[in-house]
Design a protein around this motif. Structure first.
Motif, mmCIF file in Angstrom:
data_model
loop_
_atom_site.group_PDB
_atom_site.id
_atom_site.type_symbol
_atom_site.label_atom_id
_atom_site.label_comp_id
_atom_site.label_asym_id
_atom_site.label_seq_id
_atom_site.Cartn_x
_atom_site.Cartn_y
_atom_site.Cartn_z
ATOM 1 N N LYS A 12 42.273 23.110 4.815
ATOM 2 C CA LYS A 12 42.554 24.444 4.259
ATOM 3 C C LYS A 12 44.039 24.621 3.974
ATOM 4 C CE LYS A 12 42.893 29.281 5.640
ATOM 5 N NZ LYS A 12 42.801 30.223 6.776
ATOM 6 N N CYS A 13 44.876 24.173 4.911
ATOM 7 C CA CYS A 13 46.313 24.391 4.780
ATOM 8 C C CYS A 13 47.070 23.141 4.346
ATOM 9 C CB CYS A 13 46.874 24.934 6.088
ATOM 10 S SG CYS A 13 46.351 26.646 6.389
ATOM 11 N N SER A 14 46.337 22.143 3.844
ATOM 12 C CA SER A 14 46.939 20.965 3.204
ATOM 13 C C SER A 14 46.545 21.040 1.731
ATOM 14 C CB SER A 14 46.435 19.681 3.852
ATOM 15 O OG SER A 14 46.737 19.650 5.231
ATOM 16 N N PHE A 15 47.464 21.488 0.889
ATOM 17 C CA PHE A 15 47.094 21.812 -0.490
ATOM 18 C C PHE A 15 48.276 21.598 -1.424
ATOM 19 C CE2 PHE A 15 48.636 25.660 1.587
ATOM 20 C CZ PHE A 15 49.554 26.146 0.670
ATOM 21 N N SER A 16 48.050 21.740 -2.703
ATOM 22 C CA SER A 16 49.122 21.684 -3.695
ATOM 23 C C SER A 16 48.967 22.861 -4.660
ATOM 24 C CB SER A 16 49.093 20.353 -4.462
ATOM 25 O OG SER A 16 47.879 20.202 -5.163
ATOM 26 N N ARG A 17 50.099 23.399 -5.072
ATOM 27 C CA ARG A 17 50.131 24.496 -6.044
ATOM 28 C C ARG A 17 51.281 24.247 -7.016
ATOM 29 N NH1 ARG A 17 46.095 25.257 -3.679
ATOM 30 N NH2 ARG A 17 45.231 27.211 -2.853
ATOM 31 N N ARG A 18 51.134 24.769 -8.218
ATOM 32 C CA ARG A 18 52.214 24.722 -9.205
ATOM 33 C C ARG A 18 52.749 26.136 -9.399
ATOM 34 N NH1 ARG A 18 52.497 20.702 -14.164
ATOM 35 N NH2 ARG A 18 53.046 19.462 -12.322
ATOM 36 N N PHE A 19 54.065 26.294 -9.236
ATOM 37 C CA PHE A 19 54.719 27.589 -9.388
ATOM 38 C C PHE A 19 55.437 27.653 -10.734
ATOM 39 C CE2 PHE A 19 54.167 27.761 -4.826
ATOM 40 C CZ PHE A 19 54.044 29.117 -4.553
ATOM 41 N N THR A 20 55.164 28.719 -11.483
ATOM 42 C CA THR A 20 55.804 28.971 -12.772
ATOM 43 C C THR A 20 56.460 30.343 -12.726
ATOM 44 O OG1 THR A 20 54.087 27.669 -13.881
ATOM 45 C CG2 THR A 20 55.449 29.075 -15.264
ATOM 46 N N ARG A 26 55.186 32.526 -9.576
ATOM 47 C CA ARG A 26 53.797 32.772 -9.214
ATOM 48 C C ARG A 26 53.048 31.434 -9.171
ATOM 49 N NH1 ARG A 26 52.427 38.209 -10.498
ATOM 50 N NH2 ARG A 26 54.114 39.472 -9.585
ATOM 51 N N PRO A 27 52.173 31.240 -8.161
ATOM 52 C CA PRO A 27 51.398 29.999 -8.076
ATOM 53 C C PRO A 27 50.230 30.012 -9.045
ATOM 54 C CG PRO A 27 50.783 31.453 -6.290
ATOM 55 C CD PRO A 27 51.900 32.143 -7.033
ATOM 56 N N ASP A 28 49.714 28.820 -9.382
ATOM 57 C CA ASP A 28 48.578 28.748 -10.296
ATOM 58 C C ASP A 28 47.283 29.224 -9.647
ATOM 59 O OD1 ASP A 28 48.380 26.611 -8.582
ATOM 60 O OD2 ASP A 28 48.415 25.075 -10.136
ATOM 61 N N SER A 29 47.246 29.318 -8.314
ATOM 62 C CA SER A 29 46.149 29.961 -7.596
ATOM 63 C C SER A 29 46.682 30.446 -6.261
ATOM 64 C CB SER A 29 44.963 29.003 -7.405
ATOM 65 O OG SER A 29 45.331 27.874 -6.662
ATOM 66 N N ALA A 30 45.981 31.394 -5.670
ATOM 67 C CA ALA A 30 46.474 32.034 -4.449
ATOM 68 C C ALA A 30 46.650 31.028 -3.314
ATOM 69 C CB ALA A 30 45.514 33.134 -4.023
ATOM 70 N N LEU A 31 47.653 31.269 -2.473
ATOM 71 C CA LEU A 31 47.888 30.421 -1.309
ATOM 72 C C LEU A 31 47.008 30.897 -0.150
ATOM 73 C CD1 LEU A 31 50.390 29.768 -3.060
ATOM 74 C CD2 LEU A 31 51.726 29.679 -0.955
ATOM 75 N N PRO A 32 46.447 29.978 0.625
ATOM 76 C CA PRO A 32 45.654 30.374 1.792
ATOM 77 C C PRO A 32 46.547 30.930 2.893
ATOM 78 C CG PRO A 32 45.916 28.006 1.762
ATOM 79 C CD PRO A 32 46.509 28.509 0.475
ATOM 80 N N ASP A 33 45.942 31.643 3.829
ATOM 81 C CA ASP A 33 46.673 32.136 4.987
ATOM 82 C C ASP A 33 46.838 30.997 5.984
ATOM 83 O OD1 ASP A 33 47.743 33.403 7.150
ATOM 84 O OD2 ASP A 33 46.008 34.656 7.582
ATOM 85 N N CYS A 34 48.066 30.530 6.163
ATOM 86 C CA CYS A 34 48.334 29.419 7.083
ATOM 87 C C CYS A 34 49.269 29.861 8.199
ATOM 88 C CB CYS A 34 48.924 28.239 6.326
ATOM 89 S SG CYS A 34 47.763 27.507 5.127
ATOM 90 N N SER A 35 49.236 31.145 8.547
ATOM 91 C CA SER A 35 50.133 31.679 9.566
ATOM 92 C C SER A 35 49.902 31.028 10.934
ATOM 93 C CB SER A 35 49.989 33.198 9.659
ATOM 94 O OG SER A 35 48.638 33.568 9.881
ATOM 95 N N ASP A 36 48.701 30.484 11.183
ATOM 96 C CA ASP A 36 48.480 29.771 12.442
ATOM 97 C C ASP A 36 49.444 28.599 12.588
ATOM 98 O OD1 ASP A 36 46.446 31.467 12.981
ATOM 99 O OD2 ASP A 36 44.821 30.030 12.728
ATOM 100 N N TYR A 37 49.901 28.058 11.463
ATOM 101 C CA TYR A 37 50.814 26.905 11.469
ATOM 102 C C TYR A 37 52.270 27.308 11.240
ATOM 103 C CZ TYR A 37 46.596 24.059 11.097
ATOM 104 O OH TYR A 37 45.372 23.479 11.346
ATOM 105 N N THR A 38 52.500 28.395 10.517
ATOM 106 C CA THR A 38 53.846 28.690 10.033
ATOM 107 C C THR A 38 54.529 29.847 10.739
ATOM 108 O OG1 THR A 38 52.957 30.140 8.300
ATOM 109 C CG2 THR A 38 53.226 27.805 7.751
ATOM 110 N N VAL A 39 53.850 30.517 11.676
ATOM 111 C CA VAL A 39 54.472 31.621 12.410
ATOM 112 C C VAL A 39 54.575 31.243 13.878
ATOM 113 C CG1 VAL A 39 54.298 34.037 13.098
ATOM 114 C CG2 VAL A 39 53.568 33.345 10.817
ATOM 115 N N PRO A 40 55.782 31.011 14.400
ATOM 116 C CA PRO A 40 55.913 30.604 15.804
ATOM 117 C C PRO A 40 55.615 31.753 16.771
ATOM 118 C CG PRO A 40 58.076 30.875 14.812
ATOM 119 C CD PRO A 40 57.073 31.058 13.706
#
Length: 241
Positions: free
Chosen positions: A210-218, A227-241
């Motif tokens: 789920k939180c291993s992905f690729s996006r293109r920002f324009t 803005r990304p080409d599609s919405a980013l998933p919620d990965c706060s379990d990994y990115t918020v200490p």
């Protein structure tokens, strides 16, 4: 003659907004020739933004307060824009310690600067680029047995932002992430002690799809941000200490 023509055409078609590597020294990051350096200034809490100047024209760097859990440093990349401006970034680090664990995370905030090297107060792109978290999972010998000796859940997040060509006057970026958890089945939303006991085969680091992905920002000129080409998933379990 044909070879020379192809070479000239390739040079002319090269992207004008490519990322230049910078060397980080003390409180600034500079181009290889030292002609341009990125420093940081603080307008007011909690806004810290980059500025681009010649090496000798940067103001003094930020002073870190004792016990601070938030850190700032220039991003070691720089993009020159056709209008004479720049894209420069700030890496914002946040750390947290608590009973039986702790973690640290870094967010990249990218700013658009004018030809004088001054940035506005709002970033045009903000994405997490790294995190490491460790959470205690054993509180008794019984817990140690149920956890097969793995008494901490560990979470990792790593991301890269790379130039992928141009769209108008602004570069396009590819954002690629990898998130991992240890042991298998670890989740910050669930109590591991309420799950079945771990087995030796579970003591492995597992990639989270789920939180291993690729996006293109324009860049969206109307919104004034990327803005990304599609919405980013919620990965706060990994990115918020």
């Amino acid at each position: 003659m044909i070879t020379a023509f192809l070479l000239i055409a390739a040079v002319q078609a090269a992207p004008s907004d490519r990322l230049e590597p910078l060397t980080l020294t003390d409180d600034r990051a500079c181009t290889a020739d030292g002609a341009w350096c990125v420093g940081l200034v603080q307008d007011e809490e909690p806004v810290v933004r980059p500025i681009v100047r010649a090496a000798g024209a940067l103001p003094p760097g930020l002073e870190a307060s004792d016990g601070a859990v938030e850190t700032f440093q220039p991003w070691v990349r720089l993009a020159r824009l056709p209008d004479g401006g720049f894209l420069a970034g700030v890496e914002v680090g946040l750390s947290s310690m608590y009973s039986g664990g702790g973690g640290q995370a870094t967010e990249l905030r990218l700013y658009r600067l004018n030809a004088r090297g001054d940035a506005g107060t709002m970033p045009v792109l903000a994405v997490p680029i790294g995190a490491e978290l460790m959470i205690r999972a054993c509180f008794s010998e019984e817990d140690m047995k149920q956890r097969a000796g793995a008494c901490h859940d560990e979470y990792g997040f790593d991301a890269t932002l790379t130039a992928a060509g141009d769209a108008g006057d602004m570069p396009v970026f590819d954002y690629v992430t990898t998130a991992t958890a240890y042991p298998r089945g670890a989740s910050r939303l669930e109590d591991s002690l309420e799950k079945p006991p771990l087995k030796p085969a579970d003591l492995v680091t597992v990639r989270d799809p789920k939180c291993s992905f690729s996006r293109r920002f324009t860049f969206d000129a109307v919104a004034g941000e990327y803005r990304p080409d599609s919405a980013l998933p919620d990965c706060s379990d990994y990115t918020v200490p």
